[in-house]
Every structure is written in structure tokens, then in C-alpha cells.
Design a protein around this motif. Sequence first.
Motif, PDB file in Angstrom:
ATOM      1  N   LEU A   8      -5.431   8.683 -38.226  1.00 16.81           N
ATOM      2  CA  LEU A   8      -6.877   8.627 -38.412  1.00 16.81           C
ATOM      3  C   LEU A   8      -7.599   8.708 -37.068  1.00 16.81           C
ATOM      4  O   LEU A   8      -8.557   9.466 -36.917  1.00 16.81           O
ATOM      5  CB  LEU A   8      -7.272   7.343 -39.151  1.00 16.81           C
ATOM      6  CG  LEU A   8      -8.764   7.110 -39.359  1.00 16.81           C
ATOM      7  CD1 LEU A   8      -9.391   8.234 -40.184  1.00 16.81           C
ATOM      8  CD2 LEU A   8      -8.998   5.761 -40.034  1.00 16.81           C
ATOM      9  N   LEU A  12     -10.175  11.630 -35.881  1.00 18.47           N
ATOM     10  CA  LEU A  12     -11.530  11.330 -35.404  1.00 18.47           C
ATOM     11  C   LEU A  12     -11.759  11.939 -34.016  1.00 18.47           C
ATOM     12  O   LEU A  12     -12.840  12.462 -33.736  1.00 18.47           O
ATOM     13  CB  LEU A  12     -11.760   9.815 -35.378  1.00 18.47           C
ATOM     14  CG  LEU A  12     -11.808   9.140 -36.750  1.00 18.47           C
ATOM     15  CD1 LEU A  12     -11.785   7.623 -36.606  1.00 18.47           C
ATOM     16  CD2 LEU A  12     -13.016   9.593 -37.555  1.00 18.47           C
ATOM     17  N   ARG A  15     -12.236  15.662 -34.476  1.00 20.18           N
ATOM     18  CA  ARG A  15     -13.605  15.940 -34.931  1.00 20.18           C
ATOM     19  C   ARG A  15     -14.571  15.987 -33.752  1.00 20.18           C
ATOM     20  O   ARG A  15     -15.397  16.890 -33.650  1.00 20.18           O
ATOM     21  CB  ARG A  15     -14.031  14.869 -35.934  1.00 20.18           C
ATOM     22  CG  ARG A  15     -15.443  15.049 -36.442  1.00 20.18           C
ATOM     23  CD  ARG A  15     -15.836  13.870 -37.352  1.00 20.18           C
ATOM     24  NE  ARG A  15     -17.267  13.854 -37.536  1.00 20.18           N
ATOM     25  CZ  ARG A  15     -18.133  13.278 -36.722  1.00 20.18           C
ATOM     26  NH1 ARG A  15     -17.725  12.648 -35.639  1.00 20.18           N
ATOM     27  NH2 ARG A  15     -19.431  13.326 -36.970  1.00 20.18           N
ATOM     28  N   ILE A  42      -9.841  13.477 -42.542  1.00 17.82           N
ATOM     29  CA  ILE A  42     -10.320  12.101 -42.363  1.00 17.82           C
ATOM     30  C   ILE A  42     -10.455  11.410 -43.724  1.00 17.82           C
ATOM     31  O   ILE A  42     -10.032  10.266 -43.894  1.00 17.82           O
ATOM     32  CB  ILE A  42     -11.649  12.074 -41.578  1.00 17.82           C
ATOM     33  CG1 ILE A  42     -11.398  12.505 -40.125  1.00 17.82           C
ATOM     34  CG2 ILE A  42     -12.292  10.688 -41.639  1.00 17.82           C
ATOM     35  CD1 ILE A  42     -12.659  12.814 -39.342  1.00 17.82           C
ATOM     36  N   GLN A  46      -8.427   8.183 -44.894  1.00 20.34           N
ATOM     37  CA  GLN A  46      -9.186   7.006 -45.326  1.00 20.34           C
ATOM     38  C   GLN A  46      -8.666   6.527 -46.676  1.00 20.34           C
ATOM     39  O   GLN A  46      -8.500   5.327 -46.899  1.00 20.34           O
ATOM     40  CB  GLN A  46     -10.676   7.341 -45.412  1.00 20.34           C
ATOM     41  CG  GLN A  46     -11.543   6.194 -45.860  1.00 20.34           C
ATOM     42  CD  GLN A  46     -13.005   6.577 -45.962  1.00 20.34           C
ATOM     43  OE1 GLN A  46     -13.416   7.649 -45.526  1.00 20.34           O
ATOM     44  NE2 GLN A  46     -13.801   5.718 -46.542  1.00 20.34           N
ATOM     45  N   TYR A  66     -18.311   7.802 -37.743  1.00 23.14           N
ATOM     46  CA  TYR A  66     -16.994   8.075 -37.178  1.00 23.14           C
ATOM     47  C   TYR A  66     -16.872   7.686 -35.708  1.00 23.14           C
ATOM     48  O   TYR A  66     -15.796   7.280 -35.277  1.00 23.14           O
ATOM     49  CB  TYR A  66     -16.624   9.537 -37.384  1.00 23.14           C
ATOM     50  CG  TYR A  66     -16.439   9.909 -38.836  1.00 23.14           C
ATOM     51  CD1 TYR A  66     -15.827   9.039 -39.736  1.00 23.14           C
ATOM     52  CD2 TYR A  66     -16.871  11.132 -39.315  1.00 23.14           C
ATOM     53  CE1 TYR A  66     -15.640   9.378 -41.060  1.00 23.14           C
ATOM     54  CE2 TYR A  66     -16.682  11.486 -40.646  1.00 23.14           C
ATOM     55  CZ  TYR A  66     -16.064  10.608 -41.510  1.00 23.14           C
ATOM     56  OH  TYR A  66     -15.874  10.953 -42.828  1.00 23.14           O
TER      57      TYR A  66
END
Length: 77
Positions: A8, A12, A15, A42, A46, A66
Motif C-alpha cells: 500500500l 501511494l 501515485r 490502492i 485497502q 492519500y
Amino acid sequence: MQKVIVDLAAALRERLAIIADEASRCDKEKHIARLRAVSEKIDNLQGALPRSIDPRLAHYLQRKSYDKALALLEGRG
């Protein structure tokens, strides 16, 4: 669970890199496709998180904050 958290955080960061990629913005369709793909990643990560995660992280992810979620995962939040 640790692998999901690591993945994760990586998604992030990915991104943020896509958003900062000036060259990527020259091809708007490709840029949007890259953002959609990382957003889907993501969302999937999640969904793989246990319900017992930090309530702040859950809140940030639900609100799509985020930057705050990444800061929390990196110990800056």
C-alpha cells in the motif's frame, strides 16, 4: 498484513510519482490511465487490510487523503 501495508505504501508513492511526472501529462489519456490503474491498486490493497488497522489510516483511505495515509505509514503522521 505487513506485506499489504508495504504494498500500500508503495502504491501511494507510485501515485505521487505519477502526479509529479511532467512528461506523463503530455499524453493526457495515458496519464489518466496510469492514475486510474494505481487508484485501482490502492483500492484493492485497502480492501485487503484487516479491520483492525489504525482508525486514522482507515479514515484517510476512506476519504482518499492519500498523502496523509502515506505520512502515517511512514511514521510522519
